[in-house]
Design a protein around this motif. Structure first.
Motif, PDB file in Angstrom:
ATOM      1  N   LEU A  97       0.818  -1.216   0.000  1.00 56.27           N
ATOM      2  CA  LEU A  97       0.000   0.000   0.000  1.00 56.27           C
ATOM      3  C   LEU A  97       0.854   1.270   0.000  1.00 56.27           C
ATOM      4  CD1 LEU A  97      -3.143  -0.318   2.299  1.00 56.27           C
ATOM      5  CD2 LEU A  97      -3.015   0.133  -0.145  1.00 56.27           C
ATOM      6  N   ILE A  98       1.887   1.294   0.794  1.00 54.43           N
ATOM      7  CA  ILE A  98       2.763   2.467   0.871  1.00 54.43           C
ATOM      8  C   ILE A  98       3.441   2.708  -0.482  1.00 54.43           C
ATOM      9  CG2 ILE A  98       4.858   3.427   1.931  1.00 54.43           C
ATOM     10  CD1 ILE A  98       2.372   3.490   3.742  1.00 54.43           C
ATOM     11  N   LEU A  99       3.977   1.662  -1.078  1.00 57.43           N
ATOM     12  CA  LEU A  99       4.647   1.813  -2.378  1.00 57.43           C
ATOM     13  C   LEU A  99       3.661   2.300  -3.437  1.00 57.43           C
ATOM     14  CD1 LEU A  99       7.183   1.624  -4.093  1.00 57.43           C
ATOM     15  CD2 LEU A  99       6.673  -0.811  -4.460  1.00 57.43           C
ATOM     16  N   GLN A 130      -9.189  12.971  -5.954  1.00 58.27           N
ATOM     17  CA  GLN A 130     -10.164  11.985  -6.427  1.00 58.27           C
ATOM     18  C   GLN A 130      -9.484  10.912  -7.275  1.00 58.27           C
ATOM     19  OE1 GLN A 130     -12.668  15.129  -8.090  1.00 58.27           O
ATOM     20  NE2 GLN A 130     -14.370  14.382  -6.834  1.00 58.27           N
ATOM     21  N   ILE A 131      -8.505  11.312  -8.054  1.00 65.15           N
ATOM     22  CA  ILE A 131      -7.748  10.319  -8.832  1.00 65.15           C
ATOM     23  C   ILE A 131      -6.978   9.401  -7.892  1.00 65.15           C
ATOM     24  CG2 ILE A 131      -5.754  10.054 -10.368  1.00 65.15           C
ATOM     25  CD1 ILE A 131      -6.840  12.176 -12.087  1.00 65.15           C
ATOM     26  N   MET A 132      -6.454   9.966  -6.814  1.00 64.83           N
ATOM     27  CA  MET A 132      -5.756   9.125  -5.835  1.00 64.83           C
ATOM     28  C   MET A 132      -6.703   8.088  -5.237  1.00 64.83           C
ATOM     29  SD  MET A 132      -2.514   9.702  -5.657  1.00 64.83           S
ATOM     30  CE  MET A 132      -2.064   8.964  -4.089  1.00 64.83           C
ATOM     31  N   TYR A 133      -7.960   8.463  -5.002  1.00 75.51           N
ATOM     32  CA  TYR A 133      -8.946   7.492  -4.508  1.00 75.51           C
ATOM     33  C   TYR A 133      -9.144   6.366  -5.529  1.00 75.51           C
ATOM     34  CZ  TYR A 133     -10.294  10.899  -0.904  1.00 75.51           C
ATOM     35  OH  TYR A 133     -10.299  11.770   0.153  1.00 75.51           O
ATOM     36  N   ILE A 134      -9.277   6.738  -6.793  1.00 77.18           N
ATOM     37  CA  ILE A 134      -9.449   5.729  -7.854  1.00 77.18           C
ATOM     38  C   ILE A 134      -8.233   4.814  -7.903  1.00 77.18           C
ATOM     39  CG2 ILE A 134      -9.557   5.390 -10.362  1.00 77.18           C
ATOM     40  CD1 ILE A 134     -11.367   7.888 -10.463  1.00 77.18           C
ATOM     41  N   PHE A 135      -7.027   5.399  -7.870  1.00 77.09           N
ATOM     42  CA  PHE A 135      -5.805   4.598  -7.900  1.00 77.09           C
ATOM     43  C   PHE A 135      -5.721   3.662  -6.698  1.00 77.09           C
ATOM     44  CE2 PHE A 135      -3.226   7.888 -10.535  1.00 77.09           C
ATOM     45  CZ  PHE A 135      -3.820   7.421 -11.693  1.00 77.09           C
ATOM     46  N   THR A 136      -6.170   4.118  -5.531  1.00 81.98           N
ATOM     47  CA  THR A 136      -6.137   3.280  -4.335  1.00 81.98           C
ATOM     48  C   THR A 136      -7.088   2.099  -4.481  1.00 81.98           C
ATOM     49  OG1 THR A 136      -5.518   5.191  -2.986  1.00 81.98           O
ATOM     50  CG2 THR A 136      -6.431   3.268  -1.824  1.00 81.98           C
ATOM     51  N   ILE A 137      -8.272   2.352  -5.010  1.00 82.91           N
ATOM     52  CA  ILE A 137      -9.225   1.261  -5.249  1.00 82.91           C
ATOM     53  C   ILE A 137      -8.637   0.266  -6.251  1.00 82.91           C
ATOM     54  CG2 ILE A 137     -11.476   0.698  -6.266  1.00 82.91           C
ATOM     55  CD1 ILE A 137     -12.434   3.432  -5.018  1.00 82.91           C
ATOM     56  N   GLU A 138      -8.005   0.787  -7.304  1.00 90.26           N
ATOM     57  CA  GLU A 138      -7.382  -0.112  -8.294  1.00 90.26           C
ATOM     58  C   GLU A 138      -6.259  -0.928  -7.652  1.00 90.26           C
ATOM     59  OE1 GLU A 138      -8.305   2.564 -12.288  1.00 90.26           O
ATOM     60  OE2 GLU A 138      -6.327   2.701 -11.357  1.00 90.26           O
TER      61      GLU A 138
END
Length: 157
Positions: A97-99, A130-138
């Motif tokens: 997750l950190i990486l 919001q893009i960071m949220y999408i990337f985290t879900i991915e």
């Protein structure tokens, strides 16, 4: 914009360059993590389709009239990067997750600036967080896919 004449070349380089690290990945890691990397690449393609319809972001530059500018990212740094991240961190979820947050943060808060500057892509109706949220879900989907795949393989052995 004077930079735009280089944008196709930049997209091509971004797609090809990550594959030069492929021999260092190792055959076993490639075979182990390729299904998850292909799965998440498909997810990213679907998200980009939705983003285009909702105008979250826009890709101006294309390699070919029928090939969106996202394709070089998906088949270059995203696919190869997913393989490397899984190789380095799979089984160590917190490190994973950190990486991912670091890599996604560099892309969102660094690379996006240059995509806009070179006339390749831009944000339209979406904020960077919001893009960071999408990337985290991915990222969670990528790890989850690999986890389920390995649990199913262990069950069948």
């Amino acid at each position: 914009m004077k930079h735009m004449k280089y944008s196709k070349t930049l997209l091509l380089i971004m797609m090809i360059l990550p594959w030069f690290t492929f021999p260092l990945l190792g055959k076993d890691a490639f075979k182990r993590f390729l299904p998850a990397a292909l799965f998440i690449s498909l997810v990213v393609r679907i998200v980009n389709f939705i983003a285009k319809k909702r105008r979250w972001w826009w890709w101006y530059e294309k390699l070919h009239p029928k090939i969106s500018g996202i394709i070089p990212f998906i088949w270059g740094p995203f696919l190869v990067g997913s393989l490397w991240i899984l190789k380095w961190t799979y089984g160590k979820f917190f490190r994973y997750l950190i990486l991912n947050l670091m890599v996604d943060g560099v892309f969102t808060y660094g690379v996006v600036y240059y995509l806009q500057k070179f006339g390749i892509a831009s944000m339209v109706r979406m904020k960077k967080i919001q893009i960071m949220y999408i990337f985290t879900i991915e990222a969670l989907l990528l790890y989850g896919f690999q986890f389920v795949k390995e649990k199913l393989l262990m069950r069948s052995v």
